[in-house]
Write a protein that holds these residues in place. Structure first.
Motif, PDB file in Angstrom:
ATOM      1  N   PRO A 155       0.935  -0.917   0.422  1.00  0.00           N
ATOM      2  CA  PRO A 155      -0.034   0.080  -0.027  1.00  0.00           C
ATOM      3  C   PRO A 155       0.677   1.369   0.137  1.00  0.00           C
ATOM      4  CG  PRO A 155      -0.703  -1.656   1.722  1.00  0.00           C
ATOM      5  CD  PRO A 155       0.614  -1.812   0.929  1.00  0.00           C
ATOM      6  N   VAL A 156       0.346   2.521  -1.133  1.00  0.00           N
ATOM      7  CA  VAL A 156       1.221   3.818  -1.127  1.00  0.00           C
ATOM      8  C   VAL A 156       0.345   5.149   0.105  1.00  0.00           C
ATOM      9  CG1 VAL A 156      -0.010   4.022  -3.029  1.00  0.00           C
ATOM     10  CG2 VAL A 156       1.926   5.237  -2.098  1.00  0.00           C
ATOM     11  N   ASP A 157       1.090   5.816   0.320  1.00  0.00           N
ATOM     12  CA  ASP A 157       0.586   6.988   1.366  1.00  0.00           C
ATOM     13  C   ASP A 157       0.239   7.378  -0.090  1.00  0.00           C
ATOM     14  OD1 ASP A 157       0.710   5.426   3.433  1.00  0.00           O
ATOM     15  OD2 ASP A 157       2.346   7.086   4.397  1.00  0.00           O
ATOM     16  N   LEU A 158      -0.479   7.860  -0.698  1.00  0.00           N
ATOM     17  CA  LEU A 158      -1.175   8.995  -1.139  1.00  0.00           C
ATOM     18  C   LEU A 158      -1.423  10.357  -1.072  1.00  0.00           C
ATOM     19  CD1 LEU A 158      -2.989   7.396  -3.591  1.00  0.00           C
ATOM     20  CD2 LEU A 158      -0.996   7.605  -4.186  1.00  0.00           C
ATOM     21  N   GLU A 159      -0.840  11.752  -1.696  1.00  0.00           N
ATOM     22  CA  GLU A 159      -0.989  12.955  -1.734  1.00  0.00           C
ATOM     23  C   GLU A 159      -2.585  13.707  -2.848  1.00  0.00           C
ATOM     24  OE1 GLU A 159       1.420  16.832  -0.222  1.00  0.00           O
ATOM     25  OE2 GLU A 159       0.981  16.982  -1.997  1.00  0.00           O
ATOM     26  N   VAL A 160      -3.081  13.738  -2.741  1.00  0.00           N
ATOM     27  CA  VAL A 160      -4.595  14.419  -3.790  1.00  0.00           C
ATOM     28  C   VAL A 160      -4.625  16.389  -3.635  1.00  0.00           C
ATOM     29  CG1 VAL A 160      -6.700  14.448  -4.843  1.00  0.00           C
ATOM     30  CG2 VAL A 160      -5.270  12.034  -3.974  1.00  0.00           C
ATOM     31  N   ILE A 161      -4.640  16.384  -4.442  1.00  0.00           N
ATOM     32  CA  ILE A 161      -5.500  18.328  -4.950  1.00  0.00           C
ATOM     33  C   ILE A 161      -6.168  18.202  -5.760  1.00  0.00           C
ATOM     34  CG2 ILE A 161      -4.732  20.419  -5.449  1.00  0.00           C
ATOM     35  CD1 ILE A 161      -1.405  19.373  -4.500  1.00  0.00           C
ATOM     36  N   ASP A 215      -9.772  20.356  -7.788  1.00  0.00           N
ATOM     37  CA  ASP A 215     -10.174  21.626  -8.604  1.00  0.00           C
ATOM     38  C   ASP A 215      -9.861  22.487  -7.236  1.00  0.00           C
ATOM     39  OD1 ASP A 215     -12.224  20.334  -6.932  1.00  0.00           O
ATOM     40  OD2 ASP A 215     -13.745  20.377  -8.819  1.00  0.00           O
ATOM     41  N   LYS A 216     -10.749  22.518  -6.344  1.00  0.00           N
ATOM     42  CA  LYS A 216      -9.848  24.044  -5.306  1.00  0.00           C
ATOM     43  C   LYS A 216      -8.981  23.987  -5.009  1.00  0.00           C
ATOM     44  CE  LYS A 216     -15.226  23.198  -5.439  1.00  0.00           C
ATOM     45  NZ  LYS A 216     -15.409  22.162  -5.898  1.00  0.00           N
ATOM     46  N   ASN A 217      -8.163  23.276  -5.161  1.00  0.00           N
ATOM     47  CA  ASN A 217      -6.704  22.995  -4.548  1.00  0.00           C
ATOM     48  C   ASN A 217      -6.611  22.507  -2.747  1.00  0.00           C
ATOM     49  OD1 ASN A 217      -5.235  24.559  -6.392  1.00  0.00           O
ATOM     50  ND2 ASN A 217      -6.378  26.105  -6.308  1.00  0.00           N
ATOM     51  N   ASN A 218      -7.820  21.984  -2.587  1.00  0.00           N
ATOM     52  CA  ASN A 218      -7.600  21.424  -1.072  1.00  0.00           C
ATOM     53  C   ASN A 218      -6.529  20.126  -1.141  1.00  0.00           C
ATOM     54  OD1 ASN A 218      -9.473  22.872   0.225  1.00  0.00           O
ATOM     55  ND2 ASN A 218     -10.771  21.923  -1.140  1.00  0.00           N
ATOM     56  N   ILE A 219      -5.977  20.059  -0.131  1.00  0.00           N
ATOM     57  CA  ILE A 219      -5.114  19.430  -0.295  1.00  0.00           C
ATOM     58  C   ILE A 219      -6.123  17.475   0.501  1.00  0.00           C
ATOM     59  CG2 ILE A 219      -3.047  18.007   0.535  1.00  0.00           C
ATOM     60  CD1 ILE A 219      -2.003  20.486  -0.092  1.00  0.00           C
ATOM     61  N   HIS A 220      -5.748  16.539   0.189  1.00  0.00           N
ATOM     62  CA  HIS A 220      -6.597  15.166   0.944  1.00  0.00           C
ATOM     63  C   HIS A 220      -4.919  14.253   1.204  1.00  0.00           C
ATOM     64  CE1 HIS A 220     -10.076  16.509   0.331  1.00  0.00           C
ATOM     65  NE2 HIS A 220      -9.843  17.176  -1.005  1.00  0.00           N
ATOM     66  N   LYS A 221      -4.824  13.475   1.612  1.00  0.00           N
ATOM     67  CA  LYS A 221      -3.916  12.842   2.553  1.00  0.00           C
ATOM     68  C   LYS A 221      -4.749  11.774   2.851  1.00  0.00           C
ATOM     69  CE  LYS A 221       0.094  16.414   3.528  1.00  0.00           C
ATOM     70  NZ  LYS A 221       0.355  16.603   4.298  1.00  0.00           N
ATOM     71  N   PHE A 222      -4.144  10.570   1.739  1.00  0.00           N
ATOM     72  CA  PHE A 222      -4.188   9.246   2.187  1.00  0.00           C
ATOM     73  C   PHE A 222      -3.550   8.499   2.780  1.00  0.00           C
ATOM     74  CE2 PHE A 222      -7.760  10.703  -0.902  1.00  0.00           C
ATOM     75  CZ  PHE A 222      -9.033  10.704   0.006  1.00  0.00           C
ATOM     76  N   GLN A 223      -3.104   7.603   3.826  1.00  0.00           N
ATOM     77  CA  GLN A 223      -2.672   6.781   4.157  1.00  0.00           C
ATOM     78  C   GLN A 223      -2.569   4.976   4.357  1.00  0.00           C
ATOM     79  OE1 GLN A 223      -1.219   7.253   8.276  1.00  0.00           O
ATOM     80  NE2 GLN A 223      -0.274   9.126   8.263  1.00  0.00           N
TER      81      GLN A 223
END
Length: 300
Positions: free
Chosen positions: A178-184, A186-194
């Protein structure tokens, strides 16, 4: 007239029957091209020559094959702005399922003859066009492995090729990290998933031969629907998340499933790069820039 591109490696027992039906029932003449008669780029070169010569007389391009063939054809000839038709003859056929294109040959041809094409959204992933679902993670690894799997050929001969994805998925889960992801978004909100097992962005609902991974996706609403399966150890992923996916209940399992929606996402892997697929075809690895192209393609 039409251009007809036939994946004569996929559904080999079916494609000859399709051509006979097209000769009898299609409303206009057509130029057929069979993939097994060409080497690599030769097919696309020959079709391009025909399109350039008869461009003003071409009604559209009809694909006889599965999601992978349609993906390749759209990416090759999208800029011609022609209408595409599909006669499903692959093991998955997820895009045809989402658009409710009839499985029967005669009804699929009649849908083209009716000439009631509609406009649908497309996804663009690192510059490539995707019709159905883009996946990041173990589902992408699975799709890539399925392309060369000997098991797929065996199951296709037994007319149960759609099971290939699930079988290969369980094989890939044994070694995937499994990988940790950072998602930006269209409103420039940053979501982080572990500990992300998979992240699927849907223009349509299905992938992997009918798995409803993005149950709320609609290819005409201008929005990407994202589903992220994360946090869980492997055994809980197998007994909790995956069964929920198969019955479209996974969005409600909020302890391990997150959902997003929007028009554009930038996805970066934190600890190691991970595979990216679209329509079951290899796109590459993260980072991935994914955006929606509203009403970008016409399909019968």
């Amino acid at each position: 007239m039409f251009i007809v591109i036939v994946n004569s490696y996929s559904g080999q027992r079916r494609y000859k029957k399709v051509i006979k039906q097209l000769e009898k029932k299609l409303s206009a003449p057509f130029f057929p091209y069979f993939s097994d008669q060409y080497q690599g780029e030769e097919l696309w070169i020959e079709v391009t020559k025909k399109l350039d010569k008869y461009e003003k007389q071409i009604n559209g391009i009809i694909v006889v094959g599965g999601d992978g063939t349609l993906h390749q054809v759209v990416n090759r000839f999208y800029t011609y702005h022609l209408t595409f038709g599909l006669i499903a003859s692959g093991s998955g056929n997820d895009f045809g399922r989402a658009l409710k294109i009839p499985k029967g040959i005669s009804k699929a041809i009649q849908r083209i003859n009716d000439n009631k094409a509609q406009k649908y959204d497309l996804l663009e992933v690192n510059g490539k066009k995707v019709l159905s679902v883009v996946g990041v993670g173990v589902d992408a690894e699975t799709a890539i492995q399925c392309q060369t799997s000997k098991l797929k050929k065996v199951l296709n001969r037994a007319f149960i090729g759609r099971l290939t994805y699930l079988i290969v998925l369980f094989q890939c889960l044994r070694y995937y990290k499994p990988v940790d992801l950072e998602v930006i978004d269209d409103k420039n909100n940053i979501h982080k998933f572990q500990r992300v097992w998979l992240m699927a962005g849907g223009n349509t609902t299905f992938y992997g031969g009918g798995i409803p991974i993005c149950p709320n996706a609609n290819p005409q609403d201008g929005v990407i629907e994202y589903v992220v399966i994360h946090r869980l150890p492997l055994y809980q992923t197998l007994i909790k998340a995956l069964p929920a996916v198969l019955v479209k209940m996974h969005p409600s399992v909020t302890s391990c499933v997150s959902t997003l929606s929007g028009t554009e996402f930038k996805i970066t892997a934190i600890n190691h790069h991970t595979a990216v697929q679209g329509d079951g075809e290899k796109i590459g690895k993260t980072p991935a820039h994914i955006k929606i192209l509203p009403k970008a393609i016409r399909i019968y």
